[in-house]
Design an enzyme around this catalytic site. Structure first.
Site: not given
Ligand code: ZN
Length: 616
Positions: A91, A94, A209, A299
């Site tokens: 992404h 990110e 992420h 994350e």
């Molecule tokens: Zn992501």
């Protein structure tokens, strides 16, 4: 006193050197990353090599920096050395993961040789660092932009075609699994990643992420998510995955609280992916289902693209976790599968741990790595054309967190199916002296002939039995092996077996090249018995054997015979060899040049060599 002071200064300097030469306060966009990685490659030619796995929609390279002590010495990965990867920024907005991967690359290279932990890791592990799987998105994304505010991927989350790459991988529950469906509708970045994943023996991977702070593990997706809420979707290796996620989260003093961003409640800082929210088409599940690689998603920050001045703090929070996770590549057990006779590696062998419905397979060099939690397990090894092993027991002791040790490679030897290598030759059976029958029966035999089919083991016993009983006029030899490893035996009958005699002609019978045409095979066994028993008792036979070397090959296609069925009148089962090739269409042809170019089967090659070399 002075000495102590100097030591203290040296100690402070040593820690300062570790992080000192790296600028932790800014992001490197595409061009800056490229420049930095090229410089690292030039500065550390023994350790760093820049690769690309393909291009983005807008033509940016998908760079990966390989960091490994094997880079300098011809670049081939050392036997048994496991592969690890970090993939960040799929992404594009990110950004913390991107920055951490860039920092980590510099940190590993600058501290190799001076910091023991780095040196050991780089010596024992083949590390692949990918700062961005979505460089087009990253170029669009803006520093300081914490959340998605623009629609249609304008903020850089998606690739340049507006596609979310983490929904673009083949899905186990919602996509058909045929080859065409696996490839259809994939973005260039996705296809590049898929190819890279399936064509390399990665063992462990971290997918970085942002937008939350948690370590999330497979499955990311479930067969039928409930209408409201979500449900746990356990992978067969759930225990290993929980341990891996915990390895990352527990060393991260913020992540481990599990309550970082608004609404978060992740006990221990980890979560099952599907339990959190269903992600069909994610990369994490693809790794597990289509390769030997285990992947966890980290994350890293509530704000997806925090200001650069937050980065030194992020490095401090994540550094220990990043290292422990890489070191977890050495969890479990590992080994090498080889052919028992030749010692050659066996590729594509399957390592199946009892009680876990997920196998890993060997590389073409026979290596495998099986990530496991602590405990006692048993496993078996299967490979095409080989006899499966008995259950092997293994005790896994991963040691204390952060104190990993590289494991030994177990060597597992596989015996080919039908191979007589380890089976002892049949015990010699002496002639039954109690039956004083030196006169032949009316049918010309000395003993009752066996009018029944002889499968391979029986055929082998039969040949060796008679060769031992009549050692002066016979011998067994093999001219090679079938596809499945069965010996291609010949019984020679002659008054001087094993010798080519001047002016003495040699004769051969070959039967059963179509494995399902079985009468000839049995006729030759009967003929062999008839000749051997008749020698010295029947004048015609004695003359024949004295004047001719007779070579009897009861089967040229033993694999086909084993597949064929007694009573089959018109069928094809077993006609061909075990590669499905008709051996009687597999010799070079005098007229048809196409056949001249077809690949010769092992059985055909063996007999061609035999015919041209021995003048039989
Ligand atoms: Zn992501």
């Amino acid at each position: 006193m002075l000495m102590l002071a100097i030591l203290q200064v040296a100690a402070v300097m040593a820690t300062a050197v570790a992080d000192g030469a790296i600028d932790f306060s800014r992001y490197h966009k595409y061009a800056a990353t490229e420049t930095l990685f090229r410089k690292l490659e030039a500065d550390y030619p023994q350790l760093a090599k820049l690769h690309t796995i393909g291009k983005s929609v807008e033509g940016r390279e998908l760079y990966v920096l390989r960091v490994s002590s094997d880079v300098g010495s011809g670049a081939e990965r050392s036997l048994g050395k496991p592969m690890f990867k970090y993939v960040a920024n799929m992404h594009g907005n990110e950004a913390v993961g991107h920055a951490l991967v860039v920092f980590l690359a510099q940190y590993l290279l600058q501290n190799y040789g001076s910091e023991e932990r780095v040196t050991r890791l780089v010596n024992a592990t083949d590390l692949w660092l990918m700062p961005s799987l979505n460089p087009d998105g990253f170029e669009r994304a803006r520093e300081g932009q914490c959340y998605i505010v623009e629609q249609n991927g304008g903020e850089g989350r998606a690739n340049a075609n507006g596609k979310d790459l983490n929904r673009n991988f083949p899905d186990q529950f919602h996509d058909r699994q045929d080859r065409a469906s696996l490839l259809r509708g994939r973005e260039p970045e996705t296809l590049a990643a898929m190819t890279w994943i399936v064509s390399n023996p990665f063992v462990l991977s971290g997918n970085l992420h942002g937008g939350s702070v948690v370590a999330s593990y497979p499955f990311d997706d479930s067969a039928k998510p409930p209408l409201f809420g979500s449900k746990y979707s356990a992978a067969p290796d759930d225990a290993v995955f929980r341990r891996l996620a915990t390895t990352y989260a527990s060393s991260h003093r913020v992540m481990r609280t599990g309550r970082v961003c608004q609404g978060d409640n992740f006990p221990g800082g980890i979560t099952n992916g599907a339990k959190w929210y269903d992600v069909p088409g994610g990369m994490e599940d693809f790794n597990y289902l289509h390769s030997n690689c285990f992947e966890i998603t980290m994350e890293l920050s509530c704000c997806k693209f925090p200001a650069g001045n937050k980065l030194p703090g992020e490095w401090q929070l994540n550094k220990e976790s990043l290292f422990r996770f890489m070191e977890a590549t050495h969890m479990g057990f590992r080994g090498r599968v080889v052919d028992d006779e030749s010692g050659e590696p066996v590729g594509e062998a399957v390592i199946a741990v009892d009680g876990i419905e997920h196998n890993v397979t060997t590389t073409d060099r026979g290596e495998f790595w099986r990530l496991m939690v602590d405990g006692k397990f048993s496993f078996r090894v299967h490979a095409h054309g080989y006899v499966s092993t008995e259950p092997q027991s293994v005790e896994v002791d991963n040691g204390e967190e952060g104190k990993w040790k590289a494991k030994e490679m177990k060597v597992i030897r596989l015996r080919r199916e039908g191979s007589p290598a380890k089976a002892p030759e049949p015990a010699p059976v002496m002639p039954d002296k109690s039956v004083p029958s030196s006169t032949l029966r009316p049918d010309g035999f000395l003993k009752d002939p066996e009018f029944e089919y002889h499968h391979f083991e029986e055929l082998r016993s039969f040949l060796y039995f008679y060769a031992r009983l009549y050692p002066n006029i016979s011998r067994v030899y093999s001219i090679g092996k079938s596809v499945q490893g069965r010996e291609l035996y010949v019984l020679e009958i002659s008054d001087n077996p094993g010798a080519h005699e001047l002016l003495k002609p040699e004769f051969k019978y070959v039967a059963n090249m179509h494995g399902n045409e079985a009468v000839g095979r049995e006729m030759l066994l009967l003929l062999a018995q008839y000749l051997l028993e008749g020698y010295g008792r029947n004048e015609t036979i004695t003359r024949l054997v004295k004047s001719t070397s007779i070579h009897i090959m009861p089967t040229m296609n033993p694999d086909g015979f084993e597949a064929a069925r007694e009573g089959d009148k018109q069928g094809y089962t077993g006609r061909e060899n075990s590669h499905g090739q008709d051996l009687n269409r597999n010799f070079p042809d005098q007229y048809d040049k196409r056949i001249a170019k077809t690949k010769r089967q092992p059985e055909t090659q063996v007999i061609s060599r035999y015919v041209t070399s021995s003048c039989v």
